[in-house]
Design a protein around this motif. Sequence first.
Motif, PDB file in Angstrom:
ATOM      1  N   LYS A  89     -67.006  21.123 -51.408  1.00 60.86           N
ATOM      2  CA  LYS A  89     -67.591  19.693 -51.563  1.00 60.86           C
ATOM      3  C   LYS A  89     -66.554  18.682 -51.522  1.00 60.86           C
ATOM      4  CE  LYS A  89     -70.808  17.140 -54.262  1.00 60.86           C
ATOM      5  NZ  LYS A  89     -71.593  17.128 -55.447  1.00 60.86           N
ATOM      6  N   PHE A  92     -65.749  15.514 -48.652  1.00 60.41           N
ATOM      7  CA  PHE A  92     -65.911  14.323 -48.981  1.00 60.41           C
ATOM      8  C   PHE A  92     -64.571  13.561 -48.860  1.00 60.41           C
ATOM      9  CE2 PHE A  92     -69.872  15.375 -50.989  1.00 60.41           C
ATOM     10  CZ  PHE A  92     -70.864  14.550 -50.306  1.00 60.41           C
ATOM     11  N   PHE A 103     -64.204  13.358 -45.057  1.00 59.36           N
ATOM     12  CA  PHE A 103     -65.506  13.099 -44.164  1.00 59.36           C
ATOM     13  C   PHE A 103     -65.411  12.573 -42.835  1.00 59.36           C
ATOM     14  CE2 PHE A 103     -69.117  10.126 -43.762  1.00 59.36           C
ATOM     15  CZ  PHE A 103     -70.213  11.121 -43.701  1.00 59.36           C
ATOM     16  N   LEU A 108     -76.148   9.380 -42.557  1.00 64.10           N
ATOM     17  CA  LEU A 108     -75.342   9.796 -43.304  1.00 64.10           C
ATOM     18  C   LEU A 108     -73.991   9.121 -43.162  1.00 64.10           C
ATOM     19  CD1 LEU A 108     -75.711  13.699 -42.256  1.00 64.10           C
ATOM     20  CD2 LEU A 108     -76.364  12.539 -44.541  1.00 64.10           C
ATOM     21  N   TYR A 126     -72.504   7.655 -46.481  1.00 70.22           N
ATOM     22  CA  TYR A 126     -71.139   8.021 -47.161  1.00 70.22           C
ATOM     23  C   TYR A 126     -70.041   7.288 -46.827  1.00 70.22           C
ATOM     24  CZ  TYR A 126     -73.668  11.957 -49.169  1.00 70.22           C
ATOM     25  OH  TYR A 126     -74.645  13.030 -49.716  1.00 70.22           O
ATOM     26  N   ALA A 141     -75.856   1.092 -48.733  1.00 67.36           N
ATOM     27  CA  ALA A 141     -74.966   1.965 -49.543  1.00 67.36           C
ATOM     28  C   ALA A 141     -73.983   1.149 -50.197  1.00 67.36           C
ATOM     29  CB  ALA A 141     -74.438   2.908 -48.612  1.00 67.36           C
ATOM     30  N   GLU A 147     -73.062   0.720 -53.936  1.00 67.40           N
ATOM     31  CA  GLU A 147     -71.844   1.197 -54.637  1.00 67.40           C
ATOM     32  C   GLU A 147     -71.290   0.036 -55.373  1.00 67.40           C
ATOM     33  OE1 GLU A 147     -68.636   3.709 -55.607  1.00 67.40           O
ATOM     34  OE2 GLU A 147     -70.634   4.020 -54.483  1.00 67.40           O
ATOM     35  N   SER A 191     -73.865  13.776 -60.567  1.00 67.31           N
ATOM     36  CA  SER A 191     -73.393  12.936 -59.289  1.00 67.31           C
ATOM     37  C   SER A 191     -73.045  11.318 -59.392  1.00 67.31           C
ATOM     38  CB  SER A 191     -74.625  13.027 -58.258  1.00 67.31           C
ATOM     39  OG  SER A 191     -75.595  12.194 -58.633  1.00 67.31           O
TER      40      SER A 191
END
Length: 309
Positions: free
Chosen positions: A11, A15, A18, A53, A57, A115, A119, A203
Amino acid sequence: MAQPRPLERAKLFFFRHFERIFVLLLVLAMVAIHDLVDQKFAFLRFYYLPMILAGFYGGRRFAVMAGVFVVALVVFYQYVQGLDMLPGFYADALFALIPWAGVLILTGYVVGGLAEQREARLSEVKNAYLATLELLTYHIESTERHQQGHSNRVADVAAAIGRELKLPEEAIENLRVAALLHEVGTRDQRLLRLLSRSVSDSSVGVARAMRGAAEIIGEYGHYYEIVGEDWDIEALPLPITVKILAVADAFETLQMATPVRPAFPKWSALEEVEKGAGKTFAKDAVRALRTVSARPEPTAEQQPGLRVV
């Protein structure tokens, strides 16, 4: 501190890389669709998922760039092979592709913007939460005049050593929080239990930092019971973050005056720490400390702030 499990390592790798992995998977998916699927035009809706996505991200800029990239590839396929229609550019093809391309790019832009706003709000909460820890340590240490600011200085030195050793940013933040609370945490186990369950959602970055700090402090509480002249510290199963904290704490403690001895000058304190390299302190951490100590001390404006990733 337990080593990350294979799934967690995978994982972290995903990331960390990514953008490259995303582009590679996108190209592979496009090749597979155009080689294996008959109803190619119907599958254009598939690309909305990668855009969501990418926005979530990667942020707005990356999502828009990914959208433009997808549109360019689809247009290329239409020009060369055709998408359930004749190859080339003509009115019917353009009327079918232009609205789809616009909505696709707009989807990435909107999701990426949302997003980024999320953040930013999380970052404000994290910074406020961690600033509270700084104030807490200042308040605790204000009761003992010779310790004022000690934990904050240890945190700065430990974070600098971590960066010099090129630790992951998340490990550096865990180390910084642990350094801020190491004086309290090693004395009162209730703090460790509180940190371990401070936030239920792992998370969330601040939850990971609190739990990571609790693990470092827990290990550091037994540090001097394990190390010694009879052991090679490099052979002991201690996390590098704990070894760094030990070096930073010793270096800063030596520079504080106590009722039984005067404060060591900076370079004398460094020499004392270097005497324990390989036995009491990890050699890599001590070498990094010398490098960090040789740099000009940052001004108040240049002091690194707390940040959780």
